[in-house]
Motif scaffolding. Structure first.
Motif, PDB file in Angstrom:
ATOM      1  N   LEU A   1       0.865  -1.165   0.000  1.00  0.00           N
ATOM      2  CA  LEU A   1       0.000   0.000   0.000  1.00  0.00           C
ATOM      3  C   LEU A   1       0.910   1.225   0.000  1.00  0.00           C
ATOM      4  O   LEU A   1       1.712   1.404   0.918  1.00  0.00           O
ATOM      5  CB  LEU A   1      -0.899  -0.025   1.236  1.00  0.00           C
TER       6      LEU A   1
ATOM      7  N   GLU B   1      -7.521  -5.991   3.498  1.00  0.00           N
ATOM      8  CA  GLU B   1      -7.324  -4.691   2.855  1.00  0.00           C
ATOM      9  C   GLU B   1      -7.375  -4.787   1.340  1.00  0.00           C
ATOM     10  O   GLU B   1      -7.710  -3.817   0.669  1.00  0.00           O
ATOM     11  CB  GLU B   1      -6.016  -4.056   3.306  1.00  0.00           C
TER      12      GLU B   1
ATOM     13  N   LYS C   1      -9.547  -2.159  -0.720  1.00  0.00           N
ATOM     14  CA  LYS C   1      -8.949  -1.276  -1.725  1.00  0.00           C
ATOM     15  C   LYS C   1      -9.597  -1.465  -3.092  1.00  0.00           C
ATOM     16  O   LYS C   1      -9.793  -0.498  -3.823  1.00  0.00           O
ATOM     17  CB  LYS C   1      -7.427  -1.472  -1.812  1.00  0.00           C
TER      18      LYS C   1
ATOM     19  N   SER D   1     -11.587   1.755  -4.704  1.00  0.00           N
ATOM     20  CA  SER D   1     -10.679   2.384  -5.666  1.00  0.00           C
ATOM     21  C   SER D   1     -11.456   3.208  -6.695  1.00  0.00           C
ATOM     22  O   SER D   1     -12.635   2.951  -6.954  1.00  0.00           O
ATOM     23  CB  SER D   1      -9.831   1.327  -6.375  1.00  0.00           C
TER      24      SER D   1
ATOM     25  N   CYS E   1      -4.782  -0.645  -7.623  1.00  0.00           N
ATOM     26  CA  CYS E   1      -6.028   0.009  -7.243  1.00  0.00           C
ATOM     27  C   CYS E   1      -5.683   1.456  -6.931  1.00  0.00           C
ATOM     28  O   CYS E   1      -4.910   1.717  -6.003  1.00  0.00           O
ATOM     29  CB  CYS E   1      -6.636  -0.638  -6.004  1.00  0.00           C
TER      30      CYS E   1
ATOM     31  N   SER F   1      -6.522   5.230  -5.657  1.00  0.00           N
ATOM     32  CA  SER F   1      -7.436   5.775  -4.653  1.00  0.00           C
ATOM     33  C   SER F   1      -8.280   6.902  -5.228  1.00  0.00           C
ATOM     34  O   SER F   1      -7.980   7.480  -6.271  1.00  0.00           O
ATOM     35  CB  SER F   1      -6.645   6.289  -3.448  1.00  0.00           C
TER      36      SER F   1
ATOM     37  N   GLU G   1      -8.694  10.109  -0.313  1.00  0.00           N
ATOM     38  CA  GLU G   1      -8.036   9.058   0.458  1.00  0.00           C
ATOM     39  C   GLU G   1      -6.618   9.450   0.876  1.00  0.00           C
ATOM     40  O   GLU G   1      -5.990  10.289   0.254  1.00  0.00           O
ATOM     41  CB  GLU G   1      -7.977   7.755  -0.350  1.00  0.00           C
TER      42      GLU G   1
ATOM     43  N   TRP H   1      -4.249   7.123   0.929  1.00  0.00           N
ATOM     44  CA  TRP H   1      -3.387   6.214   0.194  1.00  0.00           C
ATOM     45  C   TRP H   1      -3.457   6.566  -1.294  1.00  0.00           C
ATOM     46  O   TRP H   1      -4.477   7.041  -1.779  1.00  0.00           O
ATOM     47  CB  TRP H   1      -3.779   4.763   0.437  1.00  0.00           C
TER      48      TRP H   1
ATOM     49  N   ALA I   1      -2.896   0.827  -4.162  1.00  0.00           N
ATOM     50  CA  ALA I   1      -2.609  -0.493  -3.607  1.00  0.00           C
ATOM     51  C   ALA I   1      -2.083  -1.338  -4.764  1.00  0.00           C
ATOM     52  O   ALA I   1      -2.682  -1.355  -5.840  1.00  0.00           O
ATOM     53  CB  ALA I   1      -3.862  -1.104  -3.013  1.00  0.00           C
TER      54      ALA I   1
END
Length: 158
Positions: free
Chosen positions: A92, A106, A110, A114, A131, A133, A137, A139, A142
């Motif tokens: 991540l 997770e 994700k 996404s 994926c 974000s 987000e 993040w 991913a």
């Protein structure tokens, strides 16, 4: 036990099969097209690449949903946490540039949350599903290691 009558682990396995077959079929199909077909083959390209990519993306979404249901039902993530043996299914990448291990549950989160999915199939031995974000987000993306993820899913009994 839940009131769900669907065979959840079988559905996980069916969707995983679609995802893995897609990931590992792309390179041989490109090679076949290059070797056997000259010129533009618009509709064959659509059949071999576009439809299969759409179906694989749908399989990812279904897989994520069914995995969440399986995890909720059988508490797989809790089991791994108690044993201090959390399977790593990728990484991540956070907005600040740091990275974290991508855990089993997770992966589903994700995929579901996404903004878009992207296949990274440059190294056939190490296919990834990215994926991306949504803007709000923390993040950035991913990076799901499909081989590691398949190993976790392949341990589920159906």
């Amino acid at each position: 036990m839940s009131g769900i009558s669907l065979p959840l682990t079988r559905l996980v396995h069916e969707n995983l099969s679609i995802v893995m077959c897609f990931a590992y079929s792309q390179k041989p199909l490109v090679e076949m097209m290059d070797a056997k077909f000259k010129g533009e083959w618009k509709y064959l390209h659509k059949v071999l690449f576009e439809y299969s990519a759409e179906r694989a993306e749908r399989a990812c979404l279904e897989l994520a949903l069914f995995l969440r249901m399986v995890d909720d039902e059988w508490e797989i993530s809790d089991y791994h946490k108690r044993r201090q043996n959390m399977p790593n299914c990728g990484r991540l990448v956070m907005e600040n540039g740091s990275e974290q291990a991508l855990r089993f549950r997770e992966v589903a989160n994700k995929v579901i949350h996404s903004s878009r999915l992207e296949w990274q199939l440059l190294k056939p031995s190490d296919p990834l599903l990215l994926c991306h974000s949504r803007d709000k987000e923390q993040w950035l993306r991913a990076e799901i290691d499909l081989v590691a993820f398949a190993a976790v899913c392949g341990q589920l009994m159906s």
